[in-house]
Design a protein around this motif. Structure first.
Motif, mmCIF file in Angstrom:
data_model
loop_
_atom_site.group_PDB
_atom_site.id
_atom_site.type_symbol
_atom_site.label_atom_id
_atom_site.label_comp_id
_atom_site.label_asym_id
_atom_site.label_seq_id
_atom_site.Cartn_x
_atom_site.Cartn_y
_atom_site.Cartn_z
ATOM 1 N N PHE A 1 0.721 -1.103 -0.023
ATOM 2 C CA PHE A 1 -0.091 0.079 0.079
ATOM 3 C C PHE A 1 0.735 1.414 0.026
ATOM 4 C CE2 PHE A 1 -2.665 -3.230 2.103
ATOM 5 C CZ PHE A 1 -3.991 -3.057 1.358
ATOM 6 N N LEU A 2 0.537 2.175 -0.834
ATOM 7 C CA LEU A 2 0.972 3.623 -0.564
ATOM 8 C C LEU A 2 -0.130 4.393 0.167
ATOM 9 C CD1 LEU A 2 2.879 5.991 -1.320
ATOM 10 C CD2 LEU A 2 1.660 6.279 -3.172
ATOM 11 N N ILE A 3 0.166 4.831 1.395
ATOM 12 C CA ILE A 3 -0.637 5.418 2.320
ATOM 13 C C ILE A 3 -0.259 6.963 2.440
ATOM 14 C CG2 ILE A 3 -1.449 5.436 4.452
ATOM 15 C CD1 ILE A 3 -0.935 2.481 4.998
ATOM 16 N N THR A 4 -1.263 7.770 2.290
ATOM 17 C CA THR A 4 -1.034 9.200 2.412
ATOM 18 C C THR A 4 -2.061 9.596 3.580
ATOM 19 O OG1 THR A 4 -0.938 9.439 -0.014
ATOM 20 C CG2 THR A 4 -1.420 11.383 1.228
ATOM 21 N N MET A 5 -1.547 10.496 4.486
ATOM 22 C CA MET A 5 -2.411 11.003 5.712
ATOM 23 C C MET A 5 -1.758 12.453 5.661
ATOM 24 S SD MET A 5 -0.804 8.196 8.185
ATOM 25 C CE MET A 5 -2.190 8.459 9.380
ATOM 26 N N ASP A 6 -2.990 13.409 5.793
ATOM 27 C CA ASP A 6 -2.954 14.798 5.656
ATOM 28 C C ASP A 6 -3.875 15.482 6.576
ATOM 29 O OD1 ASP A 6 -5.299 14.434 4.397
ATOM 30 O OD2 ASP A 6 -4.364 15.346 2.553
ATOM 31 N N ASP A 7 -4.195 14.668 7.542
ATOM 32 C CA ASP A 7 -5.391 15.437 8.543
ATOM 33 C C ASP A 7 -5.030 14.876 9.966
ATOM 34 O OD1 ASP A 7 -7.276 16.497 10.047
ATOM 35 O OD2 ASP A 7 -8.794 15.612 8.621
ATOM 36 N N ASP A 8 -4.633 15.836 10.980
ATOM 37 C CA ASP A 8 -4.244 15.050 12.023
ATOM 38 C C ASP A 8 -5.277 15.478 13.126
ATOM 39 O OD1 ASP A 8 -2.915 13.628 14.089
ATOM 40 O OD2 ASP A 8 -1.727 15.173 14.819
ATOM 41 N N SER A 9 -6.798 15.746 12.725
ATOM 42 C CA SER A 9 -7.650 16.120 13.564
ATOM 43 C C SER A 9 -8.537 15.270 14.147
ATOM 44 C CB SER A 9 -8.917 17.025 12.651
ATOM 45 O OG SER A 9 -9.351 16.374 11.950
ATOM 46 N N GLN A 10 -8.493 13.944 13.889
ATOM 47 C CA GLN A 10 -9.001 12.983 14.415
ATOM 48 C C GLN A 10 -7.957 11.746 15.036
ATOM 49 O OE1 GLN A 10 -12.475 11.126 12.207
ATOM 50 N NE2 GLN A 10 -12.225 12.726 10.613
ATOM 51 N N ARG A 11 -8.551 11.143 16.098
ATOM 52 C CA ARG A 11 -7.715 9.985 16.440
ATOM 53 C C ARG A 11 -7.692 8.894 15.554
ATOM 54 N NH1 ARG A 11 -5.197 8.277 21.095
ATOM 55 N NH2 ARG A 11 -5.026 6.209 21.416
ATOM 56 N N TYR A 12 -6.637 8.229 15.521
ATOM 57 C CA TYR A 12 -6.417 7.124 14.257
ATOM 58 C C TYR A 12 -6.557 5.892 14.981
ATOM 59 C CZ TYR A 12 -4.755 10.839 10.955
ATOM 60 O OH TYR A 12 -4.624 11.555 10.157
ATOM 61 N N PRO A 13 -7.128 4.759 14.396
ATOM 62 C CA PRO A 13 -7.517 3.589 14.793
ATOM 63 C C PRO A 13 -6.121 2.524 15.097
ATOM 64 C CG PRO A 13 -8.209 3.439 12.589
ATOM 65 C CD PRO A 13 -7.620 5.049 12.765
ATOM 66 N N THR A 14 -6.441 1.746 15.882
ATOM 67 C CA THR A 14 -5.447 0.647 16.270
ATOM 68 C C THR A 14 -5.646 -0.529 15.072
ATOM 69 O OG1 THR A 14 -4.861 1.162 18.324
ATOM 70 C CG2 THR A 14 -4.406 -0.943 17.876
ATOM 71 N N PHE A 15 -4.643 -0.907 14.678
ATOM 72 C CA PHE A 15 -4.842 -2.190 13.764
ATOM 73 C C PHE A 15 -4.110 -3.344 14.156
ATOM 74 C CE2 PHE A 15 -4.854 1.829 10.982
ATOM 75 C CZ PHE A 15 -5.727 1.761 10.219
ATOM 76 N N GLU A 16 -4.882 -4.466 13.966
ATOM 77 C CA GLU A 16 -4.236 -5.875 14.047
ATOM 78 C C GLU A 16 -4.663 -6.712 12.844
ATOM 79 O OE1 GLU A 16 -4.897 -7.352 18.108
ATOM 80 O OE2 GLU A 16 -5.549 -5.588 18.508
#
Length: 204
Positions: A127-142
Motif C-alpha cells: 500500500f501507498l498510504i497518504t495522511m494529511d489530517d491530524d484532527s482525528q484519533r487514528y484507529p489501532t490495527f491488528e
C-alpha cells in the motif's frame, strides 16, 4: 525454409479458447481449487468448466466474468496467455494504484493498493498510504502476517505495542501484524509511506 517455419509456428499457436482455458486451469491449480469449488462459486457446471479449461468450447463474457470472480482475478488475467509476448509482470503507473477503503480511511488515510490480481489467497499487499489530517484519533490495527513500513515523506510518530517510533523519510519499521499498531501523531504533514503486509500462506 524460414517462411515454412513461420507458417508452422502459426499453425501450432493455440486458439483463443485453448489459451483462455489454459489460463483458467493454471490459476485454479495455483490457488489449490478444484473444478467443483470453482463451479460452486461461479454457478457454472463442472462439465462446462472442464470443457472450457480444455478449450473444447468457448465461454461468453458473462461466464468468464463469473469464473474470474470465483478465482479472485480480473478478466484480463484469463486472456494473458493469448499474447505470448506478454509477461506476468504487473506495471502500475504513478497515481494509478487501486484506491481501496480500509478501516481508518474516513479518518484521513488514503490507501492505494499497488499490486492485485493475486487470486483468492493473498501472499502480500503493498500500500501507498497518504495522511494529511491530524484532527482525528487514528484507529489501532491488528492483522495476520508481518508488516514492513518505509517512510517516504513527512514525519509520524507510529506506535507498535507499547513503543512509539518517530519515522522520518528513509526510515523503516518491521513488526508482527498481530501486535496492535497505528499512527500516534502526525508530526509533519503531508505524510506518505509504503506499507507492505506479507501474509502467511494459510490466510485467504
Amino acid at each position: 525454409m524460414a517462411n515454412g517455419t513461420r507458417a508452422d509456428n502459426q499453425a501450432q499457436a493455440p486458439s483463443l479458447e485453448e489459451s483462455v482455458g489454459a489460463a483458467i486451469r493454471e490459476l485454479r491449480q495455483r490457488h489449490g481449487l478444484t473444478i467443483a469449488q470453482v463451479s460452486e462459486q461461479s454457478g457454472i457446471s463442472r462439465g462446462m468448466l472442464s470443457k472450457i479449461e480444455t478449450g473444447q468450447t468457448s465461454a461468453g463474457m458473462e461466464s468468464l466474468a463469473r469464473i474470474a470472480r470465483a478465482l479472485g482475478v480480473s478478466m484480463s488475467m484469463l486472456f494473458r496467455k493469448y499474447d505470448a509476448s506478454s509477461s506476468s509482470a504487473q506495471h502500475i503507473k504513478k497515481g494509478q494504484g487501486m484506491e481501496v477503503v480500509r478501516r481508518g480511511t474516513k479518518s484521513g488515510h488514503t490507501y492505494h493498493l499497488l499490486a492485485y490480481d493475486q487470486g483468492p489467497t493473498k501472499l502480500f499487499e503493498p500500500f501507498l498510504i497518504t495522511m494529511d489530517d491530524d484532527s482525528q484519533r487514528y484507529p489501532t490495527f491488528e492483522h495476520p502476517g508481518t508488516e514492513f513500513i518505509y517512510m517516504l515523506e513527512g514525519e509520524i510518530e507510529y506506535r507498535c505495542g507499547q513503543e512509539t517510533f518517530l519515522l522520518e523519510p528513509g526510515d523503516t519499521l518491521t513488526f508482527e501484524g498481530s501486535v496492535p499498531h497505528g499512527p500516534e501523531h502526525l508530526t509533519r504533514c503531508p505524510i506518505k509511506f509504503l506499507s507492505v503486509i506479507i501474509y502467511p500462506k494459510a490466510v485467504e
